[in-house]
Design an enzyme around this catalytic site. Structure first.
Site, PDB file in Angstrom:
ATOM      1  CE1 TYR A   1      -1.848   2.590   7.851  1.00 20.64           C
ATOM      2  CE2 TYR A   1       0.177   3.826   8.185  1.00 20.64           C
ATOM      3  CZ  TYR A   1      -1.205   3.751   8.228  1.00 20.64           C
ATOM      4  OH  TYR A   1      -1.954   4.832   8.655  1.00 20.64           O
TER       5      TYR A   1
ATOM      6  CB  CYS B   1     -12.505   6.783   7.321  1.00 22.15           C
ATOM      7  SG  CYS B   1     -13.101   8.461   7.514  1.00 22.15           S
TER       8      CYS B   1
HETATM    9  P1  NAP Z   1       1.703  13.073   7.411  1.00 24.93           P
HETATM   10  O1  NAP Z   1       1.024  14.287   6.906  1.00 24.93           O
HETATM   11  O2  NAP Z   1       2.516  12.239   6.501  1.00 24.93           O
HETATM   12  O3  NAP Z   1       2.625  13.499   8.669  1.00 24.93           O
HETATM   13  C1  NAP Z   1       3.433  12.528   9.278  1.00 24.93           C
HETATM   14  C2  NAP Z   1       4.005  13.151  10.525  1.00 24.93           C
HETATM   15  O4  NAP Z   1       4.825  12.196  11.189  1.00 24.93           O
HETATM   16  C3  NAP Z   1       4.863  14.378  10.220  1.00 24.93           C
HETATM   17  O5  NAP Z   1       4.690  15.341  11.234  1.00 24.93           O
HETATM   18  C4  NAP Z   1       6.264  13.798  10.251  1.00 24.93           C
HETATM   19  O6  NAP Z   1       7.263  14.739  10.593  1.00 24.93           O
HETATM   20  C5  NAP Z   1       6.107  12.776  11.372  1.00 24.93           C
HETATM   21  N1  NAP Z   1       7.147  11.758  11.289  1.00 24.93           N
HETATM   22  C6  NAP Z   1       7.299  10.824  10.311  1.00 24.93           C
HETATM   23  N2  NAP Z   1       8.399  10.072  10.584  1.00 24.93           N
HETATM   24  C7  NAP Z   1       8.939  10.563  11.746  1.00 24.93           C
HETATM   25  C8  NAP Z   1      10.072  10.217  12.543  1.00 24.93           C
HETATM   26  N3  NAP Z   1      10.896   9.220  12.197  1.00 24.93           N
HETATM   27  N4  NAP Z   1      10.317  10.927  13.668  1.00 24.93           N
HETATM   28  C9  NAP Z   1       9.495  11.941  14.029  1.00 24.93           C
HETATM   29  N5  NAP Z   1       8.392  12.318  13.330  1.00 24.93           N
HETATM   30  C10 NAP Z   1       8.129  11.622  12.198  1.00 24.93           C
HETATM   31  O7  NAP Z   1       0.673  12.072   8.102  1.00 24.93           O
HETATM   32  P2  NAP Z   1      -0.875  12.265   8.480  1.00 24.93           P
HETATM   33  O8  NAP Z   1      -1.692  11.969   7.276  1.00 24.93           O
HETATM   34  O9  NAP Z   1      -1.034  13.551   9.218  1.00 24.93           O
HETATM   35  O10 NAP Z   1      -1.064  11.043   9.506  1.00 24.93           O
HETATM   36  C11 NAP Z   1      -1.067  11.280  10.887  1.00 24.93           C
HETATM   37  C12 NAP Z   1      -1.532   9.989  11.540  1.00 24.93           C
HETATM   38  O11 NAP Z   1      -2.842   9.655  11.047  1.00 24.93           O
HETATM   39  C13 NAP Z   1      -0.632   8.803  11.213  1.00 24.93           C
HETATM   40  O12 NAP Z   1      -0.456   8.005  12.375  1.00 24.93           O
HETATM   41  C14 NAP Z   1      -1.424   8.032  10.154  1.00 24.93           C
HETATM   42  O13 NAP Z   1      -1.099   6.655  10.193  1.00 24.93           O
HETATM   43  C15 NAP Z   1      -2.843   8.300  10.599  1.00 24.93           C
HETATM   44  N6  NAP Z   1      -3.861   8.158   9.544  1.00 24.93           N
HETATM   45  C16 NAP Z   1      -3.767   8.917   8.401  1.00 24.93           C
HETATM   46  C17 NAP Z   1      -4.754   8.767   7.402  1.00 24.93           C
HETATM   47  C18 NAP Z   1      -4.720   9.578   6.134  1.00 24.93           C
HETATM   48  O14 NAP Z   1      -5.552   9.321   5.250  1.00 24.93           O
HETATM   49  N7  NAP Z   1      -3.843  10.556   6.008  1.00 24.93           N
HETATM   50  C19 NAP Z   1      -5.809   7.870   7.585  1.00 24.93           C
HETATM   51  C20 NAP Z   1      -5.863   7.128   8.776  1.00 24.93           C
HETATM   52  C21 NAP Z   1      -4.884   7.296   9.747  1.00 24.93           C
HETATM   53  P3  NAP Z   1       7.959  15.628   9.417  1.00 24.93           P
HETATM   54  O15 NAP Z   1       6.957  16.652   9.035  1.00 24.93           O
HETATM   55  O16 NAP Z   1       9.170  16.199  10.059  1.00 24.93           O
HETATM   56  O17 NAP Z   1       8.250  14.680   8.281  1.00 24.93           O
HETATM   57  O1  GFB Z   2      -5.678   6.965  -0.670  1.00 19.34           O
HETATM   58  P1  GFB Z   2      -5.231   5.773  -1.470  1.00 19.34           P
HETATM   59  O2  GFB Z   2      -3.917   5.867  -2.187  1.00 19.34           O
HETATM   60  O3  GFB Z   2      -5.101   4.518  -0.547  1.00 19.34           O
HETATM   61  O4  GFB Z   2      -6.413   5.445  -2.525  1.00 19.34           O
HETATM   62  P2  GFB Z   2      -6.199   3.496   0.033  1.00 19.34           P
HETATM   63  C1  GFB Z   2      -6.167   4.506  -3.540  1.00 19.34           C
HETATM   64  C2  GFB Z   2      -7.365   4.412  -4.473  1.00 19.34           C
HETATM   65  O5  GFB Z   2      -7.505   5.649  -5.225  1.00 19.34           O
HETATM   66  C3  GFB Z   2      -7.121   3.315  -5.504  1.00 19.34           C
HETATM   67  C4  GFB Z   2      -7.251   5.395  -6.624  1.00 19.34           C
HETATM   68  O6  GFB Z   2      -8.347   2.802  -5.944  1.00 19.34           O
HETATM   69  C5  GFB Z   2      -6.425   4.102  -6.616  1.00 19.34           C
HETATM   70  O7  GFB Z   2      -6.524   3.446  -7.883  1.00 19.34           O
HETATM   71  N1  GFB Z   2      -6.540   6.557  -7.194  1.00 19.34           N
HETATM   72  C6  GFB Z   2      -6.948   7.266  -8.281  1.00 19.34           C
HETATM   73  C7  GFB Z   2      -5.405   7.096  -6.734  1.00 19.34           C
HETATM   74  N2  GFB Z   2      -6.068   8.235  -8.573  1.00 19.34           N
HETATM   75  C8  GFB Z   2      -5.092   8.167  -7.603  1.00 19.34           C
HETATM   76  C9  GFB Z   2      -3.931   8.938  -7.340  1.00 19.34           C
HETATM   77  O8  GFB Z   2      -3.568   9.892  -8.055  1.00 19.34           O
HETATM   78  N3  GFB Z   2      -3.192   8.592  -6.233  1.00 19.34           N
HETATM   79  C10 GFB Z   2      -3.549   7.549  -5.418  1.00 19.34           C
HETATM   80  N4  GFB Z   2      -2.799   7.263  -4.308  1.00 19.34           N
HETATM   81  N5  GFB Z   2      -4.648   6.764  -5.648  1.00 19.34           N
HETATM   82  C11 GFB Z   2      -4.526   3.527   2.019  1.00 19.34           C
HETATM   83  C12 GFB Z   2      -3.565   2.569   2.713  1.00 19.34           C
HETATM   84  O9  GFB Z   2      -5.369   2.762   1.191  1.00 19.34           O
HETATM   85  O10 GFB Z   2      -5.355   4.176   2.959  1.00 19.34           O
HETATM   86  C13 GFB Z   2      -2.707   3.325   3.681  1.00 19.34           C
HETATM   87  O11 GFB Z   2      -2.749   1.924   1.736  1.00 19.34           O
HETATM   88  C14 GFB Z   2      -3.498   4.333   4.511  1.00 19.34           C
HETATM   89  O12 GFB Z   2      -2.059   2.386   4.520  1.00 19.34           O
HETATM   90  C15 GFB Z   2      -4.588   5.035   3.763  1.00 19.34           C
HETATM   91  O13 GFB Z   2      -4.023   3.725   5.634  1.00 19.34           O
HETATM   92  C16 GFB Z   2      -5.525   5.762   4.714  1.00 19.34           C
HETATM   93  O14 GFB Z   2      -7.341   4.215   0.620  1.00 19.34           O
HETATM   94  O15 GFB Z   2      -6.464   2.474  -1.021  1.00 19.34           O
END
Ligand code: NAP
Ligand code: GFB
Length: 323
Positions: free
Chosen positions: A137, A165
Site C-alpha cells: 500500500y 492520519c
Molecule cells: P473505503 O471506505 O474503503 O472506500 C474505498 C472507496 O474506494 C469506495 O468508494 C470503493 O468503492 C472505492 N473503490 C475501491 N476499489 C475500487 C475500484 N477497483 N474501482 C472503483 N472504486 C473502487 O476507504 P476510505 O477509508 O474512505 O479511504 C479513502 C481514501 O483515504 C483512500 O485513498 C485511502 O487510502 C485514504 N486514507 C484512508 C485512511 C483511513 O484511516 N481510512 C487513512 C489515510 C488515508 P465501493 O464502495 O464500490 O467498494
Molecule cells: O487501524 P489499524 O488496523 O492500522 O490499527 P494501522 C492497528 C493497531 O490497532 C494495532 C490495534 O496496534 C492493533 O493491534 N488494534 C486493536 C486493532 N484492536 C484492533 C482491531 O479490532 N482491529 C484492528 N485493525 N486493529 C494502517 C495501515 O496502520 O493505517 C494502512 O496498515 C492504513 O495501510 C491505515 O494506511 C490508515 O494504523 O496500524
C-alpha cells in the site's frame, strides 16, 4: 466558472463525509459526483475512460483505493500494491487526457519511513522504507506523489495530494479482518455487548483489545477531513503533498482509544490486551504545521465526542453498515 467535481471512492468513509458537507453547503455552479466501483472498476482502463467520457469532470478528488487496517495489509501486500497502482495510474492518466484542471489524491501518514525522526513532515515521504506490514500500500501511495510531479513537470498538470492520519467516522468499513482499529473495535465491542452470551451480566464480560495497546495514533474525524479536503480542492495550489492531521498533542494510545470506546458504549465489563496479536507501527506522529500555517483557525472535533457519534451511528445503522 462552473465545476464538475468527480469524487472517486465517493461511496466510502471519506467520500460519504465529503458528500454530507457538500449537501449541507450546496455550493452554486458546482456539480458533485460521488462514484464507487459500480460506476467503473478503476483498475480497468476502458471502464475508467468510459466514466470520464460520461461525466467530463473539471476537477477530481481521488479517494478510490484498496484500503484496509493493519491485519488486512499484512496478509495482502501484493494485492494492495498492484490494485492501487492500477487505480492510481488510470485515474491520473484519464485526468490528464480529459484536461482536468485539478486532481487531489490521497496518501496516508502510514506510508512514511518506519525509521525516522519525529514529527514526520511532508518532506520525508521518500526518505526510507515504510513499515513492513503495509509496504505494498505504501509504495503504491508514494507513487502517486511521484506521478503527480511527473505530470506537472512534463505537462504542467495541477495534480496534488493530501496525507491524512488515521480516519474514522460514520460509513466506515466495519468488516472483521479488513477494518481499521476503530471500526474493528466498534464491531467487536458491539458484538460482545449485544450478541455474545446475551444472558451474561455485562460487568462479567471481557473485551479483547488486539495487541499491547501501547502503539500511538492520531485520529481525524471524517467530517473534519472532509472540510479540509474541500478547502484543498478550492485553495491549495501546490503539487507538494500536505498533511491533514490532528495536532501531535492529540495523539492517543490504542489503550486510550479502547477506553474511549468503552465510554461510548457505556460498556460495564473489563478490557484485556491480547499481545499475541501484532501491534504494527509503534507510532507515525505527523506534524500539521504546514496546514496550521495556512488554516490557523481550523477546529477539530473533540475526539471523545467524535467516537460517541460514530458508536451511535453504528448502533442506529447496524443493518446497513459495511460489516
Ligand atoms: P473505503 O471506505 O474503503 O472506500 C474505498 C472507496 O474506494 C469506495 O468508494 C470503493 O468503492 C472505492 N473503490 C475501491 N476499489 C475500487 C475500484 N477497483 N474501482 C472503483 N472504486 C473502487 O476507504 P476510505 O477509508 O474512505 O479511504 C479513502 C481514501 O483515504 C483512500 O485513498 C485511502 O487510502 C485514504 N486514507 C484512508 C485512511 C483511513 O484511516 N481510512 C487513512 C489515510 C488515508 P465501493 O464502495 O464500490 O467498494
Ligand atoms: O487501524 P489499524 O488496523 O492500522 O490499527 P494501522 C492497528 C493497531 O490497532 C494495532 C490495534 O496496534 C492493533 O493491534 N488494534 C486493536 C486493532 N484492536 C484492533 C482491531 O479490532 N482491529 C484492528 N485493525 N486493529 C494502517 C495501515 O496502520 O493505517 C494502512 O496498515 C492504513 O495501510 C491505515 O494506511 C490508515 O494504523 O496500524
Amino acid at each position: 466558472m462552473s465545476k464538475t467535481v468527480l469524487v472517486t471512492g465517493g461511496t466510502g468513509l471519506v467520500g460519504k463525509a465529503i458528500e454530507a458537507v457538500i449537501n449541507e453547503e450546496k455550493p452554486p455552479n458546482e456539480r458533485w459526483l460521488f462514484v464507487g466501483s459500480k460506476d467503473a472498476d478503476l483498475t480497468d482502463l476502458q471502464s475508467t475512460r468510459a466514466m470520464f467520457e460520461r461525466y467530463q469532470p473539471t476537477h477530481v478528488i481521488h479517494l478510490a483505493a484498496m484500503v484496509g487496517g493493519l491485519f488486512h495489509n499484512m496478509n495482502n501486500n501484493l494485492d494492495f500494491l498492484r490494485k492501487n497502482i492500477q487505480i492510481n495510474d488510470n485515474v491520473l492518466l484519464l485526468s490528464h487526457e480529459y484536461k482536468v484542471q485539478k486532481v487531489v489524491s490521497c496518501l496516508s501518514t502510514c506510508i512514511f519511513p518506519d525509521k525516522t525522526s519525529y514529527p514526520i513532515d511532508e518532506t520525508m515521504i521518500h526518505n526510507g522504507p515504510p513499515h513492513d506490514s503495509n509496504f505494498g500500500y505504501s509504495y503504491a501511495k508514494r507513487l502517486i506523489d511521484i506521478t503527480n510531479r511527473a505530470y506537472n513537470q512534463q505537462h504542467g498538470d495541477m495534480f496534488t495530494s493530501v496525507v491524512p492520519c488515521n480516519v474514522f467516522g460514520p460509513f466506515d468499513n466495519f468488516t472483521p479482518g479488513v477494518s481499521h482499529v476503530i471500526p474493528g473495535m466498534i464491531h467487536r465491542l458491539h458484538e460482545t455487548i449485544y450478541l455474545t452470551d446475551p444472558e451474561k451480566p455485562q460487568k462479567e464480560k471481557i473485551f479483547s483489545v488486539y495487541g499491547t495497546g501501547k502503539p500511538l495514533r492520531q485520529f481525524i474525524y471524517s467530517k473534519d477531513l472532509a472540510k479540509l479536503f474541500i478547502w484543498v480542492l478550492r485553495e491549495y495550489e501546490n503539487v507538494e503533498p500536505i498533511i491533514l492531521s490532528v495536532d501531535e498533542a492529540a495523539e492517543v494510545t490504542i489503550a486510550h482509544l479502547a477506553e474511549s470506546l468503552v465510554q461510548g458504549f457505556q460498556f460495564k465489563g473489563k478490557l484485556e490486551f491480547d499481545s499475541s496479536k501484532a501491534d504494527g507501527q509503534y507510532k507515525k506522529t505527523a506534524s500539521n504545521a504546514k496546514l496550521r500555517k495556512l488554516l490557523p483557525d481550523f477546529q477539530f472535533t473533540d475526539f471523545d465526542l467524535a467516537i460517541k457519534e460514530t458508536v451511535q451511528w453504528y448502533i442506529d445503522n447496524y443493518e446497513k453498515a459495511r460489516k
